[in-house]
Design a protein around this motif. Structure first.
Motif, PDB file in Angstrom:
ATOM      1  N   ILE A  89      -7.814   9.255 -25.561  1.00  0.00           N
ATOM      2  CA  ILE A  89      -7.412   8.084 -26.354  1.00  0.00           C
ATOM      3  C   ILE A  89      -8.568   7.623 -27.232  1.00  0.00           C
ATOM      4  CG2 ILE A  89      -6.641   5.681 -26.309  1.00  0.00           C
ATOM      5  CD1 ILE A  89      -5.095   6.250 -23.802  1.00  0.00           C
ATOM      6  N   SER A  90      -9.642   7.144 -26.592  1.00  0.00           N
ATOM      7  CA  SER A  90     -10.713   6.483 -27.338  1.00  0.00           C
ATOM      8  C   SER A  90     -11.385   7.387 -28.360  1.00  0.00           C
ATOM      9  CB  SER A  90     -11.761   5.911 -26.371  1.00  0.00           C
ATOM     10  OG  SER A  90     -12.260   6.931 -25.528  1.00  0.00           O
ATOM     11  N   SER A  91     -11.794   8.595 -27.938  1.00  0.00           N
ATOM     12  CA  SER A  91     -12.529   9.446 -28.866  1.00  0.00           C
ATOM     13  C   SER A  91     -11.629   9.991 -29.972  1.00  0.00           C
ATOM     14  CB  SER A  91     -13.227  10.597 -28.128  1.00  0.00           C
ATOM     15  OG  SER A  91     -12.289  11.456 -27.527  1.00  0.00           O
ATOM     16  N   SER A  92     -10.344  10.243 -29.673  1.00  0.00           N
ATOM     17  CA  SER A  92      -9.414  10.715 -30.708  1.00  0.00           C
ATOM     18  C   SER A  92      -9.264   9.676 -31.807  1.00  0.00           C
ATOM     19  CB  SER A  92      -8.043  11.021 -30.091  1.00  0.00           C
ATOM     20  OG  SER A  92      -8.111  12.104 -29.206  1.00  0.00           O
ATOM     21  N   VAL A  93      -9.091   8.427 -31.386  1.00  0.00           N
ATOM     22  CA  VAL A  93      -8.926   7.338 -32.361  1.00  0.00           C
ATOM     23  C   VAL A  93     -10.222   7.105 -33.125  1.00  0.00           C
ATOM     24  CG1 VAL A  93      -8.410   4.882 -32.647  1.00  0.00           C
ATOM     25  CG2 VAL A  93      -7.110   6.242 -30.993  1.00  0.00           C
ATOM     26  N   ALA A  94     -11.348   7.159 -32.413  1.00  0.00           N
ATOM     27  CA  ALA A  94     -12.648   6.935 -33.058  1.00  0.00           C
ATOM     28  C   ALA A  94     -12.924   8.010 -34.110  1.00  0.00           C
ATOM     29  CB  ALA A  94     -13.757   6.930 -32.013  1.00  0.00           C
ATOM     30  N   MET A  95     -12.683   9.276 -33.772  1.00  0.00           N
ATOM     31  CA  MET A  95     -12.916  10.370 -34.723  1.00  0.00           C
ATOM     32  C   MET A  95     -11.975  10.264 -35.923  1.00  0.00           C
ATOM     33  SD  MET A  95     -15.388  12.200 -33.470  1.00  0.00           S
ATOM     34  CE  MET A  95     -16.184  12.601 -31.915  1.00  0.00           C
ATOM     35  N   THR A  96     -10.730   9.857 -35.661  1.00  0.00           N
ATOM     36  CA  THR A  96      -9.759   9.687 -36.749  1.00  0.00           C
ATOM     37  C   THR A  96     -10.220   8.591 -37.696  1.00  0.00           C
ATOM     38  OG1 THR A  96      -7.940  10.406 -35.320  1.00  0.00           O
ATOM     39  CG2 THR A  96      -7.347   9.173 -37.298  1.00  0.00           C
ATOM     40  N   ALA A  97     -10.759   7.519 -37.133  1.00  0.00           N
ATOM     41  CA  ALA A  97     -11.250   6.411 -37.968  1.00  0.00           C
ATOM     42  C   ALA A  97     -12.425   6.874 -38.833  1.00  0.00           C
ATOM     43  CB  ALA A  97     -11.661   5.241 -37.084  1.00  0.00           C
ATOM     44  N   ILE A  98     -13.357   7.620 -38.251  1.00  0.00           N
ATOM     45  CA  ILE A  98     -14.507   8.113 -39.004  1.00  0.00           C
ATOM     46  C   ILE A  98     -14.058   9.033 -40.138  1.00  0.00           C
ATOM     47  CG2 ILE A  98     -16.572   9.576 -38.884  1.00  0.00           C
ATOM     48  CD1 ILE A  98     -16.903   8.599 -35.973  1.00  0.00           C
ATOM     49  N   GLY A  99     -13.066   9.880 -39.858  1.00  0.00           N
ATOM     50  CA  GLY A  99     -12.596  10.844 -40.845  1.00  0.00           C
ATOM     51  C   GLY A  99     -11.620  10.283 -41.860  1.00  0.00           C
ATOM     52  N   ARG A 100     -11.409   8.945 -41.845  1.00  0.00           N
ATOM     53  CA  ARG A 100     -10.477   8.280 -42.768  1.00  0.00           C
ATOM     54  C   ARG A 100      -9.051   8.799 -42.574  1.00  0.00           C
ATOM     55  NH1 ARG A 100     -13.429   5.966 -47.112  1.00  0.00           N
ATOM     56  NH2 ARG A 100     -15.498   5.412 -46.302  1.00  0.00           N
ATOM     57  N   GLY A 101      -8.657   8.924 -41.294  1.00  0.00           N
ATOM     58  CA  GLY A 101      -7.329   9.435 -40.988  1.00  0.00           C
ATOM     59  C   GLY A 101      -6.323   8.343 -40.695  1.00  0.00           C
ATOM     60  N   ASN A 102      -5.166   8.756 -40.206  1.00  0.00           N
ATOM     61  CA  ASN A 102      -4.058   7.857 -39.888  1.00  0.00           C
ATOM     62  C   ASN A 102      -4.311   7.212 -38.525  1.00  0.00           C
ATOM     63  OD1 ASN A 102      -1.618   6.678 -39.147  1.00  0.00           O
ATOM     64  ND2 ASN A 102      -0.355   8.323 -39.979  1.00  0.00           N
ATOM     65  N   ASN A 142      -0.118   8.489 -30.847  1.00  0.00           N
ATOM     66  CA  ASN A 142      -0.049   9.827 -30.263  1.00  0.00           C
ATOM     67  C   ASN A 142      -0.972  10.000 -29.070  1.00  0.00           C
ATOM     68  OD1 ASN A 142       1.724  11.990 -31.613  1.00  0.00           O
ATOM     69  ND2 ASN A 142       1.005  10.739 -33.306  1.00  0.00           N
ATOM     70  N   ALA A 143      -2.176   9.435 -29.153  1.00  0.00           N
ATOM     71  CA  ALA A 143      -3.098   9.532 -28.025  1.00  0.00           C
ATOM     72  C   ALA A 143      -2.528   8.806 -26.804  1.00  0.00           C
ATOM     73  CB  ALA A 143      -4.454   8.952 -28.409  1.00  0.00           C
ATOM     74  N   SER A 144      -1.908   7.635 -27.047  1.00  0.00           N
ATOM     75  CA  SER A 144      -1.301   6.869 -25.955  1.00  0.00           C
ATOM     76  C   SER A 144      -0.083   7.596 -25.400  1.00  0.00           C
ATOM     77  CB  SER A 144      -0.909   5.471 -26.447  1.00  0.00           C
ATOM     78  OG  SER A 144      -2.015   4.795 -26.997  1.00  0.00           O
ATOM     79  N   LEU A 145       0.764   8.118 -26.312  1.00  0.00           N
ATOM     80  CA  LEU A 145       1.954   8.854 -25.885  1.00  0.00           C
ATOM     81  C   LEU A 145       1.566  10.085 -25.070  1.00  0.00           C
ATOM     82  CD1 LEU A 145       5.032   9.344 -26.009  1.00  0.00           C
ATOM     83  CD2 LEU A 145       4.652  10.572 -28.164  1.00  0.00           C
ATOM     84  N   SER A 146       0.534  10.792 -25.510  1.00  0.00           N
ATOM     85  CA  SER A 146       0.078  11.978 -24.803  1.00  0.00           C
ATOM     86  C   SER A 146      -0.358  11.646 -23.381  1.00  0.00           C
ATOM     87  CB  SER A 146      -1.081  12.627 -25.567  1.00  0.00           C
ATOM     88  OG  SER A 146      -1.585  13.741 -24.878  1.00  0.00           O
ATOM     89  N   SER A 147      -1.070  10.545 -23.228  1.00  0.00           N
ATOM     90  CA  SER A 147      -1.538  10.143 -21.894  1.00  0.00           C
ATOM     91  C   SER A 147      -0.367   9.843 -20.960  1.00  0.00           C
ATOM     92  CB  SER A 147      -2.436   8.907 -22.005  1.00  0.00           C
ATOM     93  OG  SER A 147      -3.625   9.229 -22.684  1.00  0.00           O
ATOM     94  N   ILE A 148       0.659   9.191 -21.505  1.00  0.00           N
ATOM     95  CA  ILE A 148       1.825   8.855 -20.679  1.00  0.00           C
ATOM     96  C   ILE A 148       2.631  10.108 -20.351  1.00  0.00           C
ATOM     97  CG2 ILE A 148       4.014   7.597 -20.651  1.00  0.00           C
ATOM     98  CD1 ILE A 148       2.589   5.466 -22.421  1.00  0.00           C
ATOM     99  N   LEU A 149       2.882  10.947 -21.355  1.00  0.00           N
ATOM    100  CA  LEU A 149       3.624  12.193 -21.113  1.00  0.00           C
ATOM    101  C   LEU A 149       2.892  13.093 -20.124  1.00  0.00           C
ATOM    102  CD1 LEU A 149       4.812  13.139 -24.735  1.00  0.00           C
ATOM    103  CD2 LEU A 149       6.208  12.211 -22.866  1.00  0.00           C
ATOM    104  N   GLY A 150       1.557  13.094 -20.214  1.00  0.00           N
ATOM    105  CA  GLY A 150       0.759  13.950 -19.336  1.00  0.00           C
ATOM    106  C   GLY A 150       0.926  13.628 -17.862  1.00  0.00           C
TER     107      GLY A 150
END
Length: 337
Positions: free
Chosen positions: A118-131, A138-146
């Motif tokens: 969750i945290s690092s995926s969102v952090a890297m996305t923010a640095i890369g100017r992503g969505n 998606n990171a939250s959904l992945s954790s729940i589905l997992g």
């Protein structure tokens, strides 16, 4: 030189801590083993619940809602996480079992079926100017589905090797350990968010400390049972090489596929950083539930422990490249305007 070393240790204290935890487990296994002096098997269970309670407080409902509508991105990321990664085990699992100890091979199986971070995926996305909303969702959904998918995949793959465990019991235990505290944190978010924000720096370190205790506990159990006597440095180097190969393959495959699907810069960045990562924070407690008191837990955890720093390092480089690309595009647009 000494100053730069201190700065590096301060910045990478978590990675240093994992190495120290493994070394301490080798020297004083009776202190960290389950039922040992520190009773870490009980301490870490409480720590895991606190971590995911705090994750629940930190999740923004607004950001999750903002990210819901982009179904193509969600389907793409979850497919990479729970289909493409596991297919690697189907393709190469028998080879892993043939060239390394069974516990280490199953450690790779476990790594490949874990949810995203969750945290690092969102952090890297923010640095890369992503969505960012898409990454949070998606990171939250992945954790729940997992919580549900990871035990099922473990049972399926290991069942092919004649190993079985109670899937439903694992799902219920993992849900109690991870999902329930997260839901409680989300419910109490309006009441405690202000306090949470004030102490966010401490909160961000707490999960890492709990993971270090779990690593110390797992490796102490392995050393106490003599699991590492037949384990050589060649297996460690082999594991690092496999982790690097998997990471490079997935990241570049996701980048190429994102372009084929017509994703723009923001969605491509979110897809790369949410689809390529595997969670250490949720993976370690999941392993404790799924594999129980198996003395080979330290060896089972080795692949995700190696993969974690590699993915952070590689994705940090990519995030900076994406950021430069986005800034260059913005500057070109300003010049054109």
């Amino acid at each position: 030189m000494l100053v730069s070393t201190r700065q590096w240790v301060k910045k990478e204290w978590f990675l240093v801590g994992m190495v120290v935890a493994m070394l301490l487990a080798t020297v004083i296994p009776d202190v960290g083993r389950s039922g040992g002096v520190l009773q870490l098997d009980n301490v870490t269970s409480l720590g895991i619940a606190i971590i995911f309670f705090l994750h629940g407080i930190g999740l923004s409902p607004k950001a999750l809602k903002d990210g819901v509508s982009n179904w193509r991105l969600h389907l793409f990321i979850q497919t990479v996480t729970f289909v493409i990664y596991p297919l690697i085990w189907l393709a190469f699992g028998q080879g892993f079992l043939a060239i390394m100890p069974t516990a280490l091979a199953f450690g790779f199986c476990f790594l490949l079926v874990l949810p995203s971070t969750i945290s690092s995926s969102v952090a890297m996305t923010a640095i890369g100017r992503g969505n960012i909303p898409g990454a949070i969702f998606n990171a939250s959904l992945s954790s729940i589905l997992g919580i549900f998918i990871t035990p099922l995949l473990i049972q399926f793959f290991m069942g092919l090797q004649g190993i079985s465990f109670d899937v439903m019991d694992s799902v219920i235990s993992i849900s109690k350990m991870l999902l329930l505290p997260m839901v409680v944190g989300q419910v109490l978010r309006p009441l405690v968010l202000t306090t949470f924000e004030k102490h966010k720096a401490v909160v961000n370190k707490l999960d890492k400390f709990v993971i270090l205790f779990i690593v110390f506990n797992a490796f102490s159990d392995s050393v106490h049972e003599g699991i590492w006597h037949s384990f050589s440095i060649e297996y460690v180097l082999m594991s690092v090489a496999i982790c690097c190969a998997v990471l490079v393959f997935i990241v570049n495959g996701v980048k190429w596929s994102a372009k084929q699907f017509g994703f723009g810069h923001e969605d491509e960045v979110a897809a790369v950083f949410c689809g390529s990562k595997k969670t250490l924070a949720a993976g370690v407690p999941m392993a404790k539930v799924i594999f129980g008191t198996d003395p080979r837990l330290g060896m089972l955890l080795l692949p995700i422990m190696l993969y974690h720093p590699l993915q952070i390092f590689y994705c940090a480089i990519l995030a900076n490249r994406y950021q430069k690309k986005a800034i260059a595009a913005e500057n070109n647009n300003e010049v054109s305007a």
